[in-house]
Design an enzyme around this catalytic site. Structure first.
Site, PDB file in Angstrom:
ATOM      1  N   CYS A  49       0.663  -1.199  -0.004  1.00 58.01           N
ATOM      2  CA  CYS A  49      -0.024  -0.036   0.013  1.00 58.01           C
ATOM      3  C   CYS A  49       0.920   1.178  -0.178  1.00 58.01           C
ATOM      4  O   CYS A  49       0.442   2.334  -0.436  1.00 58.01           O
ATOM      5  CB  CYS A  49      -0.924  -0.023   1.228  1.00 58.01           C
ATOM      6  SG  CYS A  49      -0.076  -0.079   2.694  1.00 58.01           S
ATOM      7  N   GLN A 120       5.994  -8.863   3.812  1.00 50.85           N
ATOM      8  CA  GLN A 120       5.874  -8.458   2.476  1.00 50.85           C
ATOM      9  C   GLN A 120       7.038  -8.733   1.388  1.00 50.85           C
ATOM     10  O   GLN A 120       6.681  -9.046   0.312  1.00 50.85           O
ATOM     11  CB  GLN A 120       5.244  -7.125   2.111  1.00 50.85           C
ATOM     12  CG  GLN A 120       3.941  -6.715   2.908  1.00 50.85           C
ATOM     13  CD  GLN A 120       3.723  -5.358   3.195  1.00 50.85           C
ATOM     14  OE1 GLN A 120       4.765  -4.470   3.342  1.00 50.85           O
ATOM     15  NE2 GLN A 120       2.314  -4.913   3.528  1.00 50.85           N
ATOM     16  N   GLU A 192      -3.865  -9.803   5.413  1.00 50.65           N
ATOM     17  CA  GLU A 192      -2.762  -9.317   6.750  1.00 50.65           C
ATOM     18  C   GLU A 192      -3.019  -8.064   7.409  1.00 50.65           C
ATOM     19  O   GLU A 192      -3.051  -7.905   8.680  1.00 50.65           O
ATOM     20  CB  GLU A 192      -1.485  -9.468   6.419  1.00 50.65           C
ATOM     21  CG  GLU A 192      -0.427  -9.431   7.583  1.00 50.65           C
ATOM     22  CD  GLU A 192       1.054  -9.686   7.132  1.00 50.65           C
ATOM     23  OE1 GLU A 192       1.793  -9.585   8.021  1.00 50.65           O
ATOM     24  OE2 GLU A 192       1.447  -9.764   5.890  1.00 50.65           O
TER      25      GLU A 192
END
Length: 417
Positions: A49, A120, A192
């Site tokens: 993000c 990630q 997550e």
């Protein structure tokens, strides 16, 4: 060379970042396409993000040329013009390695010390490995990065306090509502990020939590762990009708609702907070035109975390010392790997020339002259080899500029032909 092209919350606003956000399928397709270029050997794509970064290994190509190749593929995929390239940062050689180690240690994160970036990066590398777009160099680089991140966290207390953007989102909820634990909450997305939201809400005493997700089993599993309930994804609007806090964190190319689509489903709560943790954005900004609606996206959360950042800055110097040491270790390995074949080529080529010329000399001269010439040849050979290796290290920036090493290899491979 090792290079990085990327943009993050530091270099670009969310409306730019979402244009370059990539899901797993897109990342895999783009990486494979890039690796078809003869100059690009390895690719790992990290898309979260807050950032989209492309890590690559390129050979027989200068830094600017490699960056242009990557930008060409990226801009074509995103269907954008070159004007947006100004939002990207570019790192090569040691700077690229240092950047990755800073990212995995969360020094480049919106929230200093957050842990989500580790998983990630693991996912990004594992996907690249499955797709066959990594080799020995990026494998070594990412393993060293994981080692570095673990060492930073074990030697500092940076991960205490706010763990992620999700934590900051909950803090905003706590500021907005006096009785947070009594509010009805709808969580859209059970990944997550969604789990971190519900975990922190649960710690605040919230029990009236509803989860919806495109995969119902994941929603059921998440809600059960935190005493919540679920609704089917296609009944999301009924959950919006009841909720006073709506948190969305799913992967989508277009907003899942806007002012027009959501207005008929609002039940008149005087205050409704919508938190959009998606990139691309999940909720259209025009919802703020509706009475009582406030909307927060990932960029808005920077204000919340500013206080925590100040407390943790003292730990940054410790982390940077660890990173510097680990970068040096990786570069020692990489430089040795890059230079070794070229050094062997220089030694072999010059030694072969010396041996061949001595053999010719021996045919026409007595042994006494040959022995003297042999000693002199050895002296000249060693001097020439040492000079060549010194110049090779200098011109290749001690093995970092692989395009120069390739030229040296080509030159010396021709000597004995």
């Amino acid at each position: 060379m090792i290079g990085i092209i990327g943009l993050s919350h530091k270099s670009a606003p969310v409306d730019i970042r979402e244009k370059f956000a990539l899901d797993k399928t897109e990342s895999a397709q783009l990486a494979k396409l890039m690796c078809q270029n003869k100059y690009i050997q390895e690719i790992v794509i990290l898309s979260t993000c807050n950032r989209t970064e492309i890590y690559f290994k390129a050979d027989e190509c200068c830094s600017s040329g490699a960056f242009n190749i990557i930008f060409g593929f990226l801009n074509k995929h995103a269907a954008v013009c070159d004007d947006l390239n100004a939002h990207f940062y570019r790192f090569a050689h040691e700077s690229a390695v240092t950047h990755l180690f800073r990212v995995i240690s969360s020094l480049e994160s919106m929230i200093l010390g957050e842990y989500q970036i580790v998983s990630q990066i693991k996912d990004a590398y594992n996907q690249a490995e499955q797709n066959g777009t990594v080799g020995k160099v990026l494998t070594r680089l990412f393993n060293k990065a994981l080692e570095t991140g673990k060492l930073v966290r074990s030697n500092t207390k940076m991960s205490t306090g706010a763990f992620s953007v999700s934590y900051a989102a909950v803090e905003r909820c706590n500021d907005q509502f006096k009785n947070l634990k009594d509010k009805k909450i709808l969580l859209i997305g059970a990944g997550e990020t969604g789990e971190l939201v519900i975990k922190n809400l649960y710690k605040k005493g919230c029990k009236n939590i509803t989860v919806t997700n495109r995969t119902q089993a994941k929603a059921d599993e998440l809600a059960k762990r935190y005493s919540g309930q679920t609704i089917p994804y296609d009944q999301m609007m009924s959950g919006i009708h009841d909720a006073e806090i709506i948190v969305s964190s799913i992967t989508t190319k277009e907003p899942i609702f806007n002012a027009t689509s959501v207005k008929p489903h609002l039940n008149g709560h005087p205050k409704v907070m919508m938190i959009d943790l998606g990139v691309p954005r999940n909720i259209h900004p025009d919802v703020t035109e509706l009475p009582g609606i406030s909307l927060i996206n990932v960029d808005d959360l920077e204000e919340v975390v500013a206080g925590n950042q100040e407390k943790k800055q003292a730990l940054v110097s410790v982390a940077e010392e660890i990173i510097s040491q680990k970068v040096a270790e990786f570069l020692d390995w990489l430089n040795s790997r890059n230079l070794s074949p070229a050094i062997q080529q220089i030694i072999s080529s010059i030694s072969t020339v010396n041996a061949n010329e001595l053999a010719i000399f021996q045919k026409f001269h007595p042994d006494e002259d040959f022995q003297q010439m042999e000693k002199y040849g050895k002296h000249i050979t060693e001097k020439l080899i040492n000079s060549m290796i010194k110049n090779l290290k200098s011109i290749s920036d001690n093995g970092r500029r692989t395009e120069y090493i390739k030229v040296v290899n080509d030159l010396f491979s021709q000597i004995n032909e």
